[in-house]
Write an enzyme that holds these catalytic residues in place. Structure first.
Site, PDB file in Angstrom:
ATOM      1  N   CYS A  20      60.325  38.376  64.539  1.00  0.00           N
ATOM      2  CA  CYS A  20      61.602  39.107  64.568  1.00  0.00           C
ATOM      3  C   CYS A  20      62.088  39.354  65.990  1.00  0.00           C
ATOM      4  CB  CYS A  20      61.481  40.419  63.806  1.00  0.00           C
ATOM      5  SG  CYS A  20      60.207  41.539  64.414  1.00  0.00           S
ATOM      6  N   HIS A 126      60.045  46.456  63.491  1.00  0.00           N
ATOM      7  CA  HIS A 126      60.980  45.342  63.346  1.00  0.00           C
ATOM      8  C   HIS A 126      61.995  45.365  64.488  1.00  0.00           C
ATOM      9  CE1 HIS A 126      62.874  42.093  61.196  1.00  0.00           C
ATOM     10  NE2 HIS A 126      64.034  42.739  61.115  1.00  0.00           N
ATOM     11  N   ASP A 144      70.010  41.939  60.217  1.00  0.00           N
ATOM     12  CA  ASP A 144      68.572  41.768  60.028  1.00  0.00           C
ATOM     13  C   ASP A 144      68.207  40.284  60.094  1.00  0.00           C
ATOM     14  OD1 ASP A 144      65.900  41.856  59.195  1.00  0.00           O
ATOM     15  OD2 ASP A 144      66.282  43.590  57.921  1.00  0.00           O
TER      16      ASP A 144
END
Length: 476
Positions: A20, A126, A144
């Site tokens: 991520c 994240h 995201d």
């Protein structure tokens, strides 16, 4: 929503569950049109995750993810400008001002590091970019990068702040946010810092903690003694910490016959920076120290060896391999040829290496500036400045050597390094020698780049040391 349109045009899904941080940076760097300094595939210059490995080996990121400080370090290494804030050292109001600034700009983007559980999502830590802000509802749009889990979604800013203002168990430090912008200065640098080799931590600790203590505890009568003290106890091979940037690309349709205008300009730029470095008093002091102390450069410090290593690393990246150790190289196949550069013959050299990656053979080309046909072979002194011999570019060693890496590292050390020197005259003299303001413009930019990288590297080094101490205490 001004920033949204730039980000969504480069938006992508993370290639690995733990990527991520890397994918977020790829989206932002491409949205800012930051030049990666090399080709991705074909003629295209485009970031992907495999290029973001200067601060942490990709195999480690794939297994364990990446920390907040390493992401900020990666952005800096890639040529962007970064302002990073830990939530516990910031405030909701400051965070809101950055969200609004970035959401209303096409050239400022915000990256957030947060705890998914606080947002009642699956997973823990994240990274993702912020794509918009709704002032009336005080909500932020999270783009995201784990699109296999969640689409872009709006989050109340106060809740997002709570998710940022949490502790990362891997480091014991608060999460946070960072604003990333495109650097106004050129990014065609000759050197970069690397944290991939585990020896970098010993190097970092020595330079930032032990050197100031050594300088404080000893009396000096000359600047030479200062330099000898700094580098006399260097803990590891400097080439594991300061790297020479080499541009490589897969060979297509036989040997290269010419390089394009942009490639030519980058080669000229790097050649100029190296020549400027070799005319500094810092390099003269390093050369003198190496000669007087019989410090020899590594036996494998040849141009062919350096190019072979660069081609091997490039081959792994082009192949999509996360493990550099899987690459087998054949030194016997390294070949050199002059090429046409911007209409002129022989301004650039292409060195080709034949490598084996996962059983597939590849030929990788490395672009190197043409070595000068005249000059002082062997690097002997050509002039004096303040009683110190200066040196020029060596005909048979265009590429940076150990003395060049030591010299640029000396110039990039924080000014605070020298504050503890007891003798004021020695302090003033060494400060003048390493002053970045006195350097030629191109070299100054390169040294400032290393200095900025060192800031993020030092923070990462401190975090990892604290984490290790915490683990030891827990075990005890």
């Amino acid at each position: 929503m001004n920033g949204f349109f730039k980000l969504v045009s480069t938006f992508q899904t993370q290639a690995e569950p733990a990527y991520c941080g890397l994918t977020t940076l790829v989206v932002v760097l491409n949205a800012l049109s930051v030049d990666p300094g090399r080709r991705w595939k074909g003629p295209w210059r485009w970031f992907d995750e495999s290029m973001l490995d200067c601060c942490e080996p990709l195999e480690n990121v794939k297994k364990n993810g990446i920390t907040f400080s390493k992401v900020s370090c990666l952005a800096q290494c890639a040529g962007a400008s970064v302002q990073a804030f830990r939530a516990n050292e910031s405030s909701l109001d400051l965070f809101r001002s950055f969200v609004e600034t970035c959401a209303s700009s096409e050239d400022h983007h915000l990256v957030v590091s947060y705890d998914r559980q606080i947002l009642k999502q699956t997973g823990t830590g994240h990274f993702s970019p912020v794509g918009g802000y709704h002032r009336h509802k005080d909500m932020a749009l999270i783009l995201d990068v784990a699109r296999f889990k969640y689409p872009p979604h709006w989050v109340p800013l106060s809740l997002l702040w709570e998710a940022l203002n949490s502790v990362d168990e891997a480091t014991g430090k608060s999460r946070g946010f960072m604003m990333i912008t495109k650097r106004a200065k050129p990014t065609c640098f000759l050197f970069t810092l690397s944290c991939k080799d585990q020896r970098w931590r010993a190097m970092c600790k020595y330079l930032l903690e032990e050197v100031p203590y050594l300088l404080k505890s000893r009396g000096f009568t000359t600047v030479e003694e200062v330099v000898y003290t700094v580098f006399g106890s260097l803990p590891a091979d400097v080439a594991s910490f300061v790297k020479w940037i080499v541009e490589v690309k897969p060979a297509v349709n036989g040997p290269i016959e010419k390089v394009d205008r942009d490639e030519t300009e980058r080669l000229r730029y790097k050649s100029k920076v190296l020549q400027q470095l070799r005319q500094t008093r810092a390099l003269a002091l390093i050369t003198k120290w190496m000669e007087q102390n019989s410090v020899n450069s590594p036996e494998d410090e040849s141009l062919q060896t350096a190019i072979l290593q660069a081609c091997c690393q490039g081959a792994a990246a082009f192949r999509g391999s996360n493990c550099y150790s899987n690459v087998k190289c054949f030194k016997k196949d390294v070949k050199e040829s002059n090429v046409t550069s911007n209409g002129a013959r022989g301004e650039a050299v292409v060195m080709s290496s034949r490598v084996l990656v996962d059983g597939c053979e590849q030929v990788i080309d490395a672009l190197v500036p043409k070595r000068p046909s005249s000059g002082n072979v062997g690097g002997g002194p050509v002039l004096q400045q303040d009683g110190i011999d200066q040196v020029t570019l060596e005909e048979n060693a265009f590429h940076p050597t150990t003395r060049d890496l030591l010299a640029v590292l000396l110039l990039a050390l924080p000014p605070s390094t020298w504050e503890q020197i007891p003798d004021l005259s020695i302090h003033a003299e060494i400060s003048r020698i390493v002053s970045r303001k006195e350097l030629p413009h191109e070299l100054q930019l390169g040294v400032e780049h290393l200095f900025e990288q060192a800031f993020f590297v030092s923070r990462s080094c401190t975090e990892e040391a604290l984490t290790e101490e915490a683990l030891i205490e827990t075990k005890n």
